[in-house]
Design an enzyme around this catalytic site. Structure first.
Site, short mmCIF file in Angstrom:
data_model
loop_
_atom_site.label_atom_id
_atom_site.label_comp_id
_atom_site.label_asym_id
_atom_site.label_seq_id
_atom_site.Cartn_x
_atom_site.Cartn_y
_atom_site.Cartn_z
N SER A 1 -14.65 32.60 92.45
CA SER A 1 -14.83 31.47 93.35
C SER A 1 -16.00 31.71 94.29
CB SER A 1 -13.56 31.22 94.18
OG SER A 1 -13.76 30.14 95.06
N LYS B 1 -6.47 31.78 90.46
CA LYS B 1 -7.68 30.97 90.65
C LYS B 1 -7.36 29.49 90.48
CE LYS B 1 -12.13 30.04 91.00
NZ LYS B 1 -12.33 28.71 90.41
N HIS C 1 -5.78 28.43 93.66
CA HIS C 1 -6.86 28.37 94.64
C HIS C 1 -7.58 27.03 94.55
CE1 HIS C 1 -11.21 28.57 95.38
NE2 HIS C 1 -10.98 29.46 96.32
N ASN C 2 -7.91 26.61 93.34
CA ASN C 2 -8.61 25.34 93.17
C ASN C 2 -7.73 24.16 93.56
OD1 ASN C 2 -10.54 27.04 92.11
ND2 ASN C 2 -11.05 25.69 90.42
N GLU D 1 -7.89 23.90 97.15
CA GLU D 1 -9.21 23.35 97.45
C GLU D 1 -9.20 21.82 97.34
OE1 GLU D 1 -13.23 23.29 94.84
OE2 GLU D 1 -12.46 25.30 95.28
#
Length: 484
Positions: A137, A191, A194-195, A198
């Protein structure tokens, strides 16, 4: 330094195949940190461009084929794949696996679906090869200057690969934003979440901007100034910082604010949808992330939006009496809603870790997200502290720091959601986050009625508050209760 030919004695520490911007920048980052990097691309033009423009940044070994790439590497061989997800990645993995030897390591640094990573890791393990799914990232800038890296895979693979990745990762307080996440697909799962966070973060920021502009009448430049002020306090984060930059930008062609010449239909590449689908499978309510995904989808339905334009917003009138207070209410609503989004994301990580026996450390994830990544923010230190103090924390919202922050913000939060509803301004992120908070804290939920209805039409049974076991009411008869 000039690039070396791959036919020489194997000397590269790591190879990179796929030299689009992310792959090129990661290769450059590795070279800048003193690692000899073998580089390859399916078409040689990108290899030529990289070496011509940046070959002086470190030691590169040119490879025109994957066979040359593998031949140029020291053992255990390490190859980072940066190609399009899905079929193209599988093709490169298959070709590389035929060229490699037991103990070698293949790394997928793209945004791969974690279930694909689990499948690939199992297949390569059968061939005595290591497969690492590494979430990266930070975008193009992070790849070059220090990303947050989330590698999964075996402990043995991290022993050989970890020092290289840690050397190029972002550093916060002397700690690299990279750690071994867990086995097989753990890195790509984290990940993905995480996105998802986001997505929620950007939706909430967008709603705050929309309220400041629509309800308070601030210009884009004035909203930018508001966000800059917010970024000096507890909302300090990369996304809040660049929001001010975007809102301040003026379109060179028209002289208008940049934000006013951009079509208001947001695109998505799929990681947000993956997060929501996975959460549904795990039974985790990531309502903030889901609302952000759906909000993007709604924005893209331009024909429906055009047909619905002009529909009544009702006759209620609402105008904030105190503009400064309302701006502060928005700030607090944004902060509280962000806490909910992160709490839901960490809940999903915990559920995925339990489902797949990954043993992911939430405090470590907060640590490596403090720098390099898109959702880096000041309060990640507080998240790290919360999980360090209580590794069994049921939800981030009940950690003392976050409980106090949300309870302090809740009156402002409620005023914002109520005011937006009165004015007909959509705030699905703020509203769903508040509903989630209220659902968590409620003494009783209407789910008891849901269970009664399910038992009535489908004999799905229910539990009682005053007895153990499952029960069913004979609704079509005397309505007496029986044990299920």
């Amino acid at each position: 330094m000039t690039a070396q030919n791959s036919s020489a004695q194997p000397r590269a520490k790591i190879g990179v195949t796929g030299l689009a911007v992310m792959g090129s920048n990661l290769a450059r980052n590795l070279a800048r940190h003193g690692h000899t990097v073998a580089v390859h691309n399916r078409t040689g033009a990108k290899t030529d461009l990289l070496l011509a423009e940046h070959g002086h940044e470190g030691e590169f070994v040119r490879a025109d084929t994957l066979a040359e790439l593998v031949a140029s590497l020291q053992k255990p061989r390490r190859v980072l794949i940066m190609v399009k997800a899905g079929g193209p990645t599988d093709s490169v993995i298959d070709e590389l696996a035929d060229l490699m030897e037991p103990g070698d390591i293949i790394i997928d640094g793209g945004n791969a679906l974690y279930t694909d990573t689990r499948r690939r890791e199992a297949e390569l393990r059968e061939r005595d090869l290591h497969f690492v799914g590494a979430g990266v990232s930070g975008g193009e800038e992070g790849a070059l200057n220090g990303p947050s890296i989330m590698p999964g895979g075996s402990v043995e693979s991290y022993e050989a690969l970890g020092p290289l990745l840690e050397s190029i990762a972002a550093q916060v307080d002397g700690t690299p934003c990279c750690t071994h996440v867990g086995p097989d697909g753990a890195g790509h799962f984290v990940k993905m979440v995480h996105n998802g966070i986001e997505y929620a973060d950007m939706q909430l920021i967008g709603e705050a901007y929309h309220l400041l502009r629509t309800a308070l009448g601030q210009s884009p430049a004035e909203v930018a100034a508001t966000f800059r002020e917010w970024n000096s306090g507890e909302l300090e984060s990369y996304l809040v910082e660049i929001t001010a930059e975007v809102l301040d930008h003026v379109d060179a062609k028209t002289g208008k604010p940049f934000i006013d010449v951009v079509v208001d239909a947001a695109e998505q590449k799929g990681t947000g949808r993956w997060t929501v689908k996975s959460a549904l499978d795990l039974g985790i309510p990531v309502s903030g992330i889901a609302e952000a995904v759906f909000a993007r989808a709604l924005s893209g339905h331009t024909e429906q939006r055009s047909a619905a334009r002009g529909l009544s917003s009702g006759s209620l009138i609402w105008e904030p009496a105190d503009a400064a207070q309302f701006a502060e209410d928005i700030r607090l609503a944004l902060y509280a809603s962000k806490v909910v989004a992160y709490a839901q994301g960490f809940d999903q990580i915990a559920a995925g870790s339990a489902e797949y026996r990954w043993n992911v450390d939430p405090a470590a994830m907060a640590t490596i997200w403090r720098g390099g990544c898109i959702i880096r923010a000041r309060f990640l230190d507080r998240i790290r502290e919360a999980y360090t103090e209580n590794p069994e924390l049921q939800t981030l919202i009940v950690a003392p720091f976050f409980r106090d922050a949300v309870e302090t913000a809740q009156d402002s939060w409620r005023r914002v959601v109520a005011g937006a509803a009165t004015a007909g301004i959509p705030v699905p992120g703020f509203a769903s986050a508040l509903a989630y908070y209220d659902g968590l804290r409620a003494e009783r939920l209407p789910a008891a009625l849901t269970q009664g209805l399910r038992d009535y039409f489908g004999a799905h049974t229910y539990e009682r508050v005053d007895a153990d076991g499952s029960f069913h009411t004979l609704w079509g008869g005397q309505r007496n209760e029986v044990e299920a």
